[in-house]
Structure formats: C-alpha cells, structure tokens
Design a protein around this motif. Structure first.
Motif, mmCIF file in Angstrom:
data_model
loop_
_atom_site.group_PDB
_atom_site.id
_atom_site.type_symbol
_atom_site.label_atom_id
_atom_site.label_comp_id
_atom_site.label_asym_id
_atom_site.label_seq_id
_atom_site.Cartn_x
_atom_site.Cartn_y
_atom_site.Cartn_z
ATOM 1 N N GLY A 273 0.809 -1.213 0.000
ATOM 2 C CA GLY A 273 0.000 0.000 0.000
ATOM 3 C C GLY A 273 0.842 1.261 0.000
ATOM 4 N N ALA A 274 1.948 1.240 0.766
ATOM 5 C CA ALA A 274 2.829 2.408 0.801
ATOM 6 C C ALA A 274 3.459 2.659 -0.566
ATOM 7 N N LEU A 275 3.884 1.607 -1.248
ATOM 8 C CA LEU A 275 4.453 1.778 -2.591
ATOM 9 C C LEU A 275 3.401 2.300 -3.568
ATOM 10 N N GLY A 276 2.157 1.811 -3.415
ATOM 11 C CA GLY A 276 1.083 2.349 -4.243
ATOM 12 C C GLY A 276 0.846 3.824 -3.980
ATOM 13 N N GLY A 277 0.905 4.235 -2.707
ATOM 14 C CA GLY A 277 0.752 5.648 -2.380
ATOM 15 C C GLY A 277 1.884 6.496 -2.921
ATOM 16 N N LEU A 278 3.111 5.981 -2.869
ATOM 17 C CA LEU A 278 4.248 6.713 -3.427
ATOM 18 C C LEU A 278 4.110 6.901 -4.927
ATOM 19 N N ALA A 279 3.760 5.807 -5.620
ATOM 20 C CA ALA A 279 3.595 5.902 -7.076
ATOM 21 C C ALA A 279 2.466 6.860 -7.439
ATOM 22 N N LEU B 226 2.566 10.284 -9.735
ATOM 23 C CA LEU B 226 1.792 10.316 -10.978
ATOM 24 C C LEU B 226 0.730 11.410 -10.967
ATOM 25 N N PHE B 227 0.114 11.638 -9.805
ATOM 26 C CA PHE B 227 -1.032 12.547 -9.740
ATOM 27 C C PHE B 227 -0.728 13.803 -8.940
ATOM 28 N N ARG B 228 0.528 14.195 -8.868
ATOM 29 C CA ARG B 228 0.888 15.363 -8.067
ATOM 30 C C ARG B 228 0.331 16.660 -8.656
ATOM 31 N N ARG B 229 0.000 16.666 -9.948
ATOM 32 C CA ARG B 229 -0.573 17.864 -10.581
ATOM 33 C C ARG B 229 -2.051 17.696 -10.907
ATOM 34 N N ALA B 230 -2.695 16.651 -10.382
ATOM 35 C CA ALA B 230 -4.114 16.429 -10.683
ATOM 36 C C ALA B 230 -4.985 17.537 -10.103
ATOM 37 N N ASP B 231 -4.645 18.029 -8.924
ATOM 38 C CA ASP B 231 -5.401 19.115 -8.295
ATOM 39 C C ASP B 231 -4.644 20.426 -8.476
ATOM 40 N N PRO B 232 -5.332 21.506 -8.823
ATOM 41 C CA PRO B 232 -4.634 22.781 -9.043
ATOM 42 C C PRO B 232 -3.999 23.298 -7.765
#
Length: 259
Positions: A180-186, A190-196
C-alpha cells in the motif's frame, strides 16, 4: 484553500462543500466495513482473503481490504481511514480518487507476492498506509501551504507507519503495508498535478525584490555602453614627427684620390 481568495465568502462555501463531500465518502466506506464485518461472521471468509502465491488467492486483491480479523483490528483501521480519508479527499480530491485503485491493488499485491505460503492476509491497513504516504509525499512534492499542512498532520498522527512497512510483530501483514505504501508513493508522483495549486500570497518584501530586479534590468539595458565602432570620433590627434631626415652630399666618383 487559497491564502488570499478573490471572493472569501464563495471560497468558504467551496471549502465547506469539499470537506462535507470528503466526510460523506469516508463515513460511507467506514459503514461498509462495519457491514462487511457483520456479514463476515456468518460465512467462510477465507476464500476472500489474500493467499500468497496461489492463483485462487488473487481474488483477495479486491476483497481482502473489506475484511477484518477482530473488532480491535476494525476499529484501528476505521479511525485511520476517517482521518486520512477526510484529509486526502479535502486537500486532493482528484488525486485521491485516482490513487485509490493503485493503493488498493498495491496492498494486495504486496501480500500476495511477499507473504508466507499458507498464510491469509486481510484488512484495510494497507489502504491506510497508502493514504498516509500519499498525503505525506504530496506535501513534499507540491510544497504549497495546504499540502504542507496536510502532510504534517498525517505525519503527526500516523508517522509510525514509516516503520510498520517492515516486519515487526508476528501476525501483522507488513507485506500489505509495504504494498500500500508503494502504491501511495507511485500515486503521489503520478497525480501530483491532478489538483490545481492554490494561489500563494505574495509578501511585500517579495514584491520589492521583484521591482528592484526589474529596475536593475531596465537600467542595464538603458545605460549599457555602445560598441566602440558605433561611438563617433570627436577629435583626432595629429600624427607626431619622431625625427628629422638629414641629407648628406654624395661623394663624387671622378675625384682624384686624396681630395
């Protein structure tokens, strides 16, 4: 969310709406876990747990986070899901919804690939670890004020999850925690710019520095000396005479010797 919103009243309404939606989603999932725990006591739940390295155990990738081994196990995960779920959905609504499949499947894959043969893995603790790593790492990557505040809150309450991804206690599925932690890191990457990113307040000293830099650049362009070829010559010095040439009389060729 922004430091200096254009319409503070409208911004407060939007913030309350986002918080209410995050609370509804988190409470709905927690209620589902409670219902599943009641149903679990009336059936054989072992086919729905993750069974490492068994093809039939792959079904647990989808169902194992809905099952729990004891009321204590359920309460521990429910409290973490409420706080981390509301925190992540409030600050990162788009990134969280996109990250949940990665975290969900990552926790199951970690248990299926790394678990001991013959063991059974169940519980939503892998999902809670994924949410904590998602919120914490997004705070490091984005570094705006809401992200930093959310990351600090997540680390303050559940910073110990940085250690529980390693084997510590018997009977605790550190494998699902790690997955789960690796999934959260990935997902955080990947989605660090999904929210403005909310607009940041600019302080007076920053504005003064920018204006000083702009004025210096303007002055440099205005007073920069021109090329030497373009500078007109206002005065030329007359060439100096460095010596006088004296003419000596030539010697006559027909003069007798001794003259």
């Amino acid at each position: 969310m922004p430091d200096d919103p254009i319409d503070p009243a409208a911004q407060r309404v939007a913030d309350r709406r986002r918080l209410a939606m995050a609370a509804k989603i988190s409470l709905t999932f927690v209620a589902l876990l409670g219902v599943m725990f009641g149903v679990q006591g009336m059936m054989d739940w072992t086919p729905f747990a993750v069974r490492p390295l068994e093809p039939a155990g792959l079904l647990g990738l989808l169902t194992a986070p809905l099952l729990h081994g004891s009321p204590t196990h359920l309460v521990a995960n429910v409290s973490a899901l409420l706080l981390l779920g509301m925190l992540s959905l409030t600050v990162y609504p788009k990134a969280t919804l996109r990250a949940l499949p990665l975290i969900w499947l990552g926790s199951g894959l970690g248990a299926w690939l790394l678990g001991d043969a013959g063991s059974r893995h169940l519980g939503a603790s892998g999902v809670t670890h994924g949410l904590m790593f998602l919120v914490f790492v997004l705070g490091l990557l984005r570094r705006d004020r809401p992200s930093i505040a959310a990351g600090m809150i997540a680390f303050f309450f559940y910073g110990g999850m940085l250690l529980t991804i390693l084997p510590q206690e018997p009977g605790v599925s550190w494998q699902s925690h790690l997955g789960g932690a690796l999934g959260g890191l990935a997902a955080a990457w990947l989605f660090r710019r999904a929210d403005p990113v909310p607009p940041r307040r600019r302080y007076s000293w920053e504005i003064e520095e920018e204006e000083a830099a702009r004025a210096a650049a303007l002055d440099a362009g205005t007073f920069e000396p021109a090329s030497p070829r373009d500078v007109p010559v206002l005065w030329r010095r007359a060439p100096e005479q460095r010596g006088v040439v004296l003419d000596f009389p030539q010697r006559r060729q027909d003069a007798p010797p001794g003259d």
